[in-house]
Design a protein around this motif. Structure first.
Motif, PDB file in Angstrom:
ATOM      1  N   MET A   1       0.820  -1.179   0.000  1.00 44.71           N
ATOM      2  CA  MET A   1       0.000   0.000   0.000  1.00 44.71           C
ATOM      3  C   MET A   1       0.875   1.257   0.000  1.00 44.71           C
ATOM      4  O   MET A   1       0.546   2.273  -0.593  1.00 44.71           O
ATOM      5  CB  MET A   1      -0.936  -0.024   1.213  1.00 44.71           C
ATOM      6  CG  MET A   1      -2.016  -1.083   1.081  1.00 44.71           C
ATOM      7  SD  MET A   1      -2.876  -0.937  -0.520  1.00 44.71           S
ATOM      8  CE  MET A   1      -3.382  -2.608  -0.802  1.00 44.71           C
ATOM      9  N   PHE A  78      -1.730  -4.371  -7.491  1.00 40.61           N
ATOM     10  CA  PHE A  78      -1.245  -5.723  -7.160  1.00 40.61           C
ATOM     11  C   PHE A  78      -0.462  -6.397  -8.294  1.00 40.61           C
ATOM     12  O   PHE A  78       0.442  -7.191  -8.037  1.00 40.61           O
ATOM     13  CB  PHE A  78      -2.439  -6.601  -6.754  1.00 40.61           C
ATOM     14  CG  PHE A  78      -3.191  -6.053  -5.568  1.00 40.61           C
ATOM     15  CD1 PHE A  78      -4.192  -5.093  -5.730  1.00 40.61           C
ATOM     16  CD2 PHE A  78      -2.863  -6.454  -4.284  1.00 40.61           C
ATOM     17  CE1 PHE A  78      -4.864  -4.569  -4.633  1.00 40.61           C
ATOM     18  CE2 PHE A  78      -3.534  -5.940  -3.177  1.00 40.61           C
ATOM     19  CZ  PHE A  78      -4.543  -4.987  -3.356  1.00 40.61           C
ATOM     20  N   ILE A  82       2.911  -7.419  -6.009  1.00 41.10           N
ATOM     21  CA  ILE A  82       2.909  -8.386  -4.889  1.00 41.10           C
ATOM     22  C   ILE A  82       4.037  -9.407  -5.060  1.00 41.10           C
ATOM     23  O   ILE A  82       4.542  -9.948  -4.076  1.00 41.10           O
ATOM     24  CB  ILE A  82       1.552  -9.098  -4.703  1.00 41.10           C
ATOM     25  CG1 ILE A  82       1.213 -10.028  -5.869  1.00 41.10           C
ATOM     26  CG2 ILE A  82       0.444  -8.128  -4.415  1.00 41.10           C
ATOM     27  CD1 ILE A  82       0.101 -11.017  -5.516  1.00 41.10           C
ATOM     28  N   GLU A  89       9.501  -9.537   1.530  1.00 43.71           N
ATOM     29  CA  GLU A  89       9.016 -10.108   2.803  1.00 43.71           C
ATOM     30  C   GLU A  89       9.749 -11.413   3.113  1.00 43.71           C
ATOM     31  O   GLU A  89      10.105 -11.685   4.271  1.00 43.71           O
ATOM     32  CB  GLU A  89       7.505 -10.340   2.721  1.00 43.71           C
ATOM     33  CG  GLU A  89       6.864 -10.858   3.999  1.00 43.71           C
ATOM     34  CD  GLU A  89       7.036  -9.920   5.197  1.00 43.71           C
ATOM     35  OE1 GLU A  89       7.403  -8.745   5.006  1.00 43.71           O
ATOM     36  OE2 GLU A  89       6.845 -10.402   6.336  1.00 43.71           O
ATOM     37  N   CYS A 359      -7.828 -12.651  -7.648  1.00 43.24           N
ATOM     38  CA  CYS A 359      -8.083 -11.211  -7.554  1.00 43.24           C
ATOM     39  C   CYS A 359      -9.581 -11.021  -7.768  1.00 43.24           C
ATOM     40  O   CYS A 359     -10.219 -11.808  -8.474  1.00 43.24           O
ATOM     41  CB  CYS A 359      -7.249 -10.430  -8.559  1.00 43.24           C
ATOM     42  SG  CYS A 359      -7.349 -11.011 -10.242  1.00 43.24           S
ATOM     43  N   SER A 370      -8.150  -5.713  -7.242  1.00 44.45           N
ATOM     44  CA  SER A 370      -7.893  -5.867  -5.805  1.00 44.45           C
ATOM     45  C   SER A 370      -7.720  -7.337  -5.459  1.00 44.45           C
ATOM     46  O   SER A 370      -8.202  -8.221  -6.165  1.00 44.45           O
ATOM     47  CB  SER A 370      -9.043  -5.271  -4.993  1.00 44.45           C
ATOM     48  OG  SER A 370     -10.157  -6.122  -5.067  1.00 44.45           O
ATOM     49  N   GLU A 372      -7.319 -10.015  -1.777  1.00 47.14           N
ATOM     50  CA  GLU A 372      -7.524 -10.052  -0.314  1.00 47.14           C
ATOM     51  C   GLU A 372      -6.186 -10.239   0.399  1.00 47.14           C
ATOM     52  O   GLU A 372      -5.348 -11.048  -0.028  1.00 47.14           O
ATOM     53  CB  GLU A 372      -8.473 -11.198   0.052  1.00 47.14           C
ATOM     54  CG  GLU A 372      -9.926 -10.925  -0.357  1.00 47.14           C
ATOM     55  CD  GLU A 372     -10.839 -12.098  -0.013  1.00 47.14           C
ATOM     56  OE1 GLU A 372     -11.792 -12.343  -0.767  1.00 47.14           O
ATOM     57  OE2 GLU A 372     -10.547 -12.780   1.005  1.00 47.14           O
ATOM     58  N   ARG A 373      -6.028  -9.529   1.484  1.00 45.36           N
ATOM     59  CA  ARG A 373      -4.774  -9.574   2.252  1.00 45.36           C
ATOM     60  C   ARG A 373      -4.423 -11.025   2.627  1.00 45.36           C
ATOM     61  O   ARG A 373      -3.277 -11.456   2.465  1.00 45.36           O
ATOM     62  CB  ARG A 373      -4.953  -8.722   3.516  1.00 45.36           C
ATOM     63  CG  ARG A 373      -3.720  -8.606   4.374  1.00 45.36           C
ATOM     64  CD  ARG A 373      -4.069  -7.982   5.725  1.00 45.36           C
ATOM     65  NE  ARG A 373      -2.874  -7.825   6.561  1.00 45.36           N
ATOM     66  CZ  ARG A 373      -2.126  -6.718   6.584  1.00 45.36           C
ATOM     67  NH1 ARG A 373      -2.481  -5.680   5.856  1.00 45.36           N
ATOM     68  NH2 ARG A 373      -1.051  -6.655   7.344  1.00 45.36           N
ATOM     69  N   ASP A 374      -5.437 -11.789   3.088  1.00 46.35           N
ATOM     70  CA  ASP A 374      -5.160 -13.183   3.495  1.00 46.35           C
ATOM     71  C   ASP A 374      -4.677 -14.017   2.317  1.00 46.35           C
ATOM     72  O   ASP A 374      -3.834 -14.895   2.463  1.00 46.35           O
ATOM     73  CB  ASP A 374      -6.426 -13.824   4.074  1.00 46.35           C
ATOM     74  CG  ASP A 374      -6.784 -13.198   5.431  1.00 46.35           C
ATOM     75  OD1 ASP A 374      -7.888 -13.467   5.939  1.00 46.35           O
ATOM     76  OD2 ASP A 374      -5.947 -12.422   5.937  1.00 46.35           O
ATOM     77  N   VAL A 376      -3.030 -12.859  -0.362  1.00 48.87           N
ATOM     78  CA  VAL A 376      -1.664 -12.441  -0.709  1.00 48.87           C
ATOM     79  C   VAL A 376      -0.678 -13.018   0.306  1.00 48.87           C
ATOM     80  O   VAL A 376       0.384 -13.532  -0.045  1.00 48.87           O
ATOM     81  CB  VAL A 376      -1.560 -10.909  -0.771  1.00 48.87           C
ATOM     82  CG1 VAL A 376      -0.120 -10.482  -1.053  1.00 48.87           C
ATOM     83  CG2 VAL A 376      -2.495 -10.343  -1.839  1.00 48.87           C
ATOM     84  N   ALA A 377      -1.095 -13.000   1.587  1.00 46.03           N
ATOM     85  CA  ALA A 377      -0.229 -13.567   2.647  1.00 46.03           C
ATOM     86  C   ALA A 377      -0.033 -15.069   2.419  1.00 46.03           C
ATOM     87  O   ALA A 377       1.084 -15.591   2.545  1.00 46.03           O
ATOM     88  CB  ALA A 377      -0.845 -13.311   4.011  1.00 46.03           C
TER      89      ALA A 377
END
Ligand code: HGY
Ligand code: MN
Ligand code: MN
Length: 397
Positions: A1, A78, A82, A89, A359, A370, A372-374, A376-377
């Motif tokens: 972000m 994204f 990502i 990360e 997505c 877009s 979802e955070r979960d 992508v994690a």
């Protein structure tokens, strides 16, 4: 972000074209983050950035995690991003957990994946894989006539290292699917087995400018009317080879583009894709036949500027992704990529695999893109696990 603020559009997307000041800004951000986690950062002469975390065995070529930070003019937050940030990360998690891999780990930002400003797409990973010469890439121009080489020098990211002289033990890429399949099947992970074939063409139609009011229809050589018939023909060719064929006319320029002048010249692009190169060959032939039938007394030139064959990824890399998704208890399915990725070229010179996450609505190359955070994690966790799995297999010899 945080990176999404660099080139943010009013509709919540990104316009961060390759080799612009905005690209330079996100590159500087990325280099600083990688150096902060102890990596050494190098550049090659296509501007590809390599952030390296040393491994125990310097004789082993690095395991790479690559993707891209450039975007479409109406791109999302994204696509490409990502993959690079999940790599960052991974570097942070390895550092924080004190994990030392056998092979070095390298996170790569590939220059000009999108091909929107400088065609074709995946230009720099293509030079890396030997699909294009560096000089051919340097001579590519954007629609305002700026050469790639000049734009690369303008942002100061031309490195010393010859692009391609950089062995890799493996390459993994996390990316959003950019299509509707995973979401429709409630799958979190796409085990990508390969990328479909894709070809790009540049078409120029020359007619004759004339007065919109005084030129009778029978005397006109209207380049835009001819182009319109060809655009419809592309859609018909894709429909003929449904369900896997796609055909797109994305860029069109009509000249002089004045409301009361019969268009004298039109330039447009064609993007044809299919998982089977032999069908793509047929689609190309049908395109030439349709264009010849539609041109009438217009003069027509069609140049193929890109031919990227379908590619299958490395079985060991695919398996590392599959095993990782399983270990993490994530619903997954195998999938062939409709979109092009740098991994499609890197697969020619190193064992390569990709991981997809869903997505929303399968939407991409759209400011509303877009994820979802979960999800992508979860994709990042599979990426870390697949890299460690590959490292284990390498050190086992
Ligand atoms: O064109 C593609 O498939 C990629 O998004 N550059
Ligand atoms: Mn992408
Ligand atoms: Mn893209």
């Amino acid at each position: 972000m945080e990176t999404a603020s660099i080139g943010a559009t009013s509709k919540g997307g990104l316009c961060r074209l390759t080799l612009t000041d905005l690209d330079a800004k996100v590159r500087a951000w990325f280099v600083a983050q990688c150096e902060a986690v102890g990596c050494t950062v190098t550049l090659d002469d296509m501007g590809n950035i390599f952030a390296r975390r040393p491994g125990r065995d310097p004789a082993l070529p690095p395991i790479a995690i690559g993707s891209h930070l450039d975007t479409q003019p109406t791109g999302g937050k994204f696509d490409g991003v990502i993959g690079v940030l999940a790599g960052l990360e991974v570097l942070r998690v390895l550092e924080e957990s004190g994990t030392r891999t056998e092979a070095a780990i390298e996170v790569i930002d590939w220059t000009n994946e999108e091909g929107s400003r400088f065609a074709p797409a995946m230009l720099s990973s293509g030079v890396f894989a030997g699909a294009f010469t560096r000089q051919w890439a340097y001579d590519r121009t954007d629609r305002s006539g700026v050469r790639f080489e000049a734009a690369l020098d303008a942002i100061g990211y031309r490195g010393e290292q010859a692009c391609g002289a950089h062995p890799l033990s493996a390459h993994f890429e996390l990316h959003i699917e950019q299509g509707p399949i995973l979401e429709a099947e409630d799958a979190v992970i796409g085990i990508v087995t390969g990328v479909q074939g894709m070809r790009w063409y540049e078409v120029t139609l020359d007619g004759r400018e004339g007065h919109a009011g005084a030129t009778p229809m029978r005397l006109r050589q209207d380049a835009l009317l001819g182009a319109s018939r060809m655009v419809v023909a592309i859609a018909a060719i894709a429909a003929r080879h449904a369900p896997d064929a796609v055909g797109t006319v994305g860029l069109i320029e009509s000249r002089p583009n004045s409301r009361n002048v019969v268009p004298g010249q039109v330039f447009f692009t064609v993007d044809l894709r299919h998982p089977d190169d032999s069908v793509l060959e047929t689609m190309e032939r049908e395109m030439h036949e349709a264009f010849d039938a539609a041109k009438g007394d217009l003069s027509l030139s069609v140049e193929r500027v890109w031919n990227n064959q379908a590619v299958s990824f490395d079985p060991a890399c695919i398996d590392a992704v599959r095993v990782s998704a399983g270990r993490l208890g994530l619903a997954s399915r195998e999938i062939v990529s409709g979109a092009g990725h740098d991994s499609a070229y890197v697969a020619r010179v190193a064992p390569t695999g990709m991981i997809f996450v869903p997505c929303a609505g399968g939407l991409s190359h759209n400011e509303a893109e877009s994820a979802e955070r979960d999800h992508v994690a979860a994709g990042a966790a599979v990426l870390l696990s697949a890299v460690l799995e590959m490292d284990r297999r390498l050190s086992a010899g």
